[in-house]
Design a protein around this motif. Structure first.
Motif, PDB file in Angstrom:
ATOM      1  N   THR A 132      -2.017   7.640  -0.974  1.00  0.00           N
ATOM      2  CA  THR A 132      -2.195   6.694   0.129  1.00  0.00           C
ATOM      3  C   THR A 132      -1.895   5.289  -0.363  1.00  0.00           C
ATOM      4  OG1 THR A 132      -4.533   6.241  -0.330  1.00  0.00           O
ATOM      5  CG2 THR A 132      -4.023   8.185   1.034  1.00  0.00           C
ATOM      6  N   THR A 133      -1.715   4.379   0.589  1.00  0.00           N
ATOM      7  CA  THR A 133      -1.427   2.991   0.230  1.00  0.00           C
ATOM      8  C   THR A 133      -2.557   2.397  -0.600  1.00  0.00           C
ATOM      9  OG1 THR A 133      -0.087   2.646   2.216  1.00  0.00           O
ATOM     10  CG2 THR A 133      -0.986   0.679   1.148  1.00  0.00           C
ATOM     11  N   ASP A 168      -2.140   1.119  -4.413  1.00  0.00           N
ATOM     12  CA  ASP A 168      -2.478  -0.264  -4.768  1.00  0.00           C
ATOM     13  C   ASP A 168      -3.521  -0.310  -5.878  1.00  0.00           C
ATOM     14  OD1 ASP A 168      -0.728  -1.138  -2.863  1.00  0.00           O
ATOM     15  OD2 ASP A 168      -2.244  -1.783  -1.410  1.00  0.00           O
ATOM     16  N   THR A 206       3.775  -2.002   4.327  1.00  0.00           N
ATOM     17  CA  THR A 206       2.555  -1.474   3.715  1.00  0.00           C
ATOM     18  C   THR A 206       2.610  -1.501   2.188  1.00  0.00           C
ATOM     19  OG1 THR A 206       3.449   0.784   3.805  1.00  0.00           O
ATOM     20  CG2 THR A 206       2.102   0.049   5.672  1.00  0.00           C
ATOM     21  N   ILE A 207       3.805  -1.685   1.627  1.00  0.00           N
ATOM     22  CA  ILE A 207       3.927  -1.701   0.165  1.00  0.00           C
ATOM     23  C   ILE A 207       3.774  -3.106  -0.412  1.00  0.00           C
ATOM     24  CG2 ILE A 207       5.403   0.332   0.167  1.00  0.00           C
ATOM     25  CD1 ILE A 207       7.769  -1.582  -0.448  1.00  0.00           C
TER      26      ILE A 207
END
Length: 235
Positions: A117-118, A122, A193-194
């Motif tokens: 997931t993002t 992260d 989202t990245i």
């Protein structure tokens, strides 16, 4: 970049401690207190001095990058016993170089890097950035220690004193550059989202480049003396 996100990221990096190493002569112990045969061999030989300093840096780095630091500690203790069996400096130099290479190769993926997931990506990227920050702190500490020691020993200490002050000024300026550069990257990707991963990728790349520059400029010697810490690009 969103203000709240910037503050959260900045707080994460601001919490990173500096990891100080010992003197540039022999990082793992004080040569003025050398007692054993092995300690005197290290302190009396410039190459072994530098190799001992490299080993300390490689060991601290391995502890930081390994998911099993207790195993690293136990293997290091076993290596110390093997080193102490050496009869001369040649045997010791070979043992040091072999152990430095092994320790420098230790680099486990952080436990938080298993998700897709993002948020998980992260978090993984942030951990790699933290590792890079801690490594830079170790290399900067070694550079400062070297300049401090040379200021104490040099007939004209002003040059290393001035260099040390300039190094601190340059580090402050570099930190401002890194923040601005990675903020620009974040803003460029702000609608995707990245964006967080791209910010951390920038942070990691710029920090690793700084560490390599510190090593190349301050921790190597003009002659064949081994550097004070291992080449940071080798792990």
């Amino acid at each position: 970049m969103d203000g709240a996100i910037r503050l959260a990221i900045a707080a994460g990096f601001a919490a990173m401690p500096l990891l100080w190493v010992g003197s540039a002569q022999a990082a793992s112990f004080d040569c003025s207190k050398a007692a054993s045969r092995i300690e005197h061999l290290v302190c009396d030989d410039p190459d072994l001095n530098s190799l001992d300093s490299q080993l300390q840096g490689a060991y601290l780095g391995a502890l930081d990058r390994s998911n099993h630091p207790l195993d690293v500690k136990q293997k290091q203790l076993a290596w110390l016993r093997q080193r102490d069996d050496c009869a001369d400096r040649s045997c010791m130099a070979v043992a040091y170089r072999r152990q430095i290479k092994l320790l420098s190769a230790i680099s486990d993926e952080p436990p938080r890097c298993g998700g897709s997931t993002t948020v998980e990506i992260d978090s993984c990227a942030l951990e790699y950035s933290h590792r890079a920050d801690r490594e830079l702190a170790r290399y900067l500490a070694a550079a400062r220690n070297r300049l401090t020691d040379e200021a104490k020993q040099a007939p004209t200490p002003q040059a290393p004193k001035t260099a040390l002050a300039d190094l601190d000024v340059s580090q402050t300026a570099w930190e401002a550059y890194r923040k601005a550069e990675c903020n620009a990257v974040y803003d460029w990707w702000s609608e995707g989202t990245i964006r967080g991963a791209m910010y951390q990728s920038c942070w990691l790349e710029v920090t690793e480049a700084r560490t390599e520059h510190v090593w190349s400029t301050w921790l190597r010697f003009m002659d064949s003396t081994p550097p004070l810490l291992p080449d940071p690009t080798k792990h």
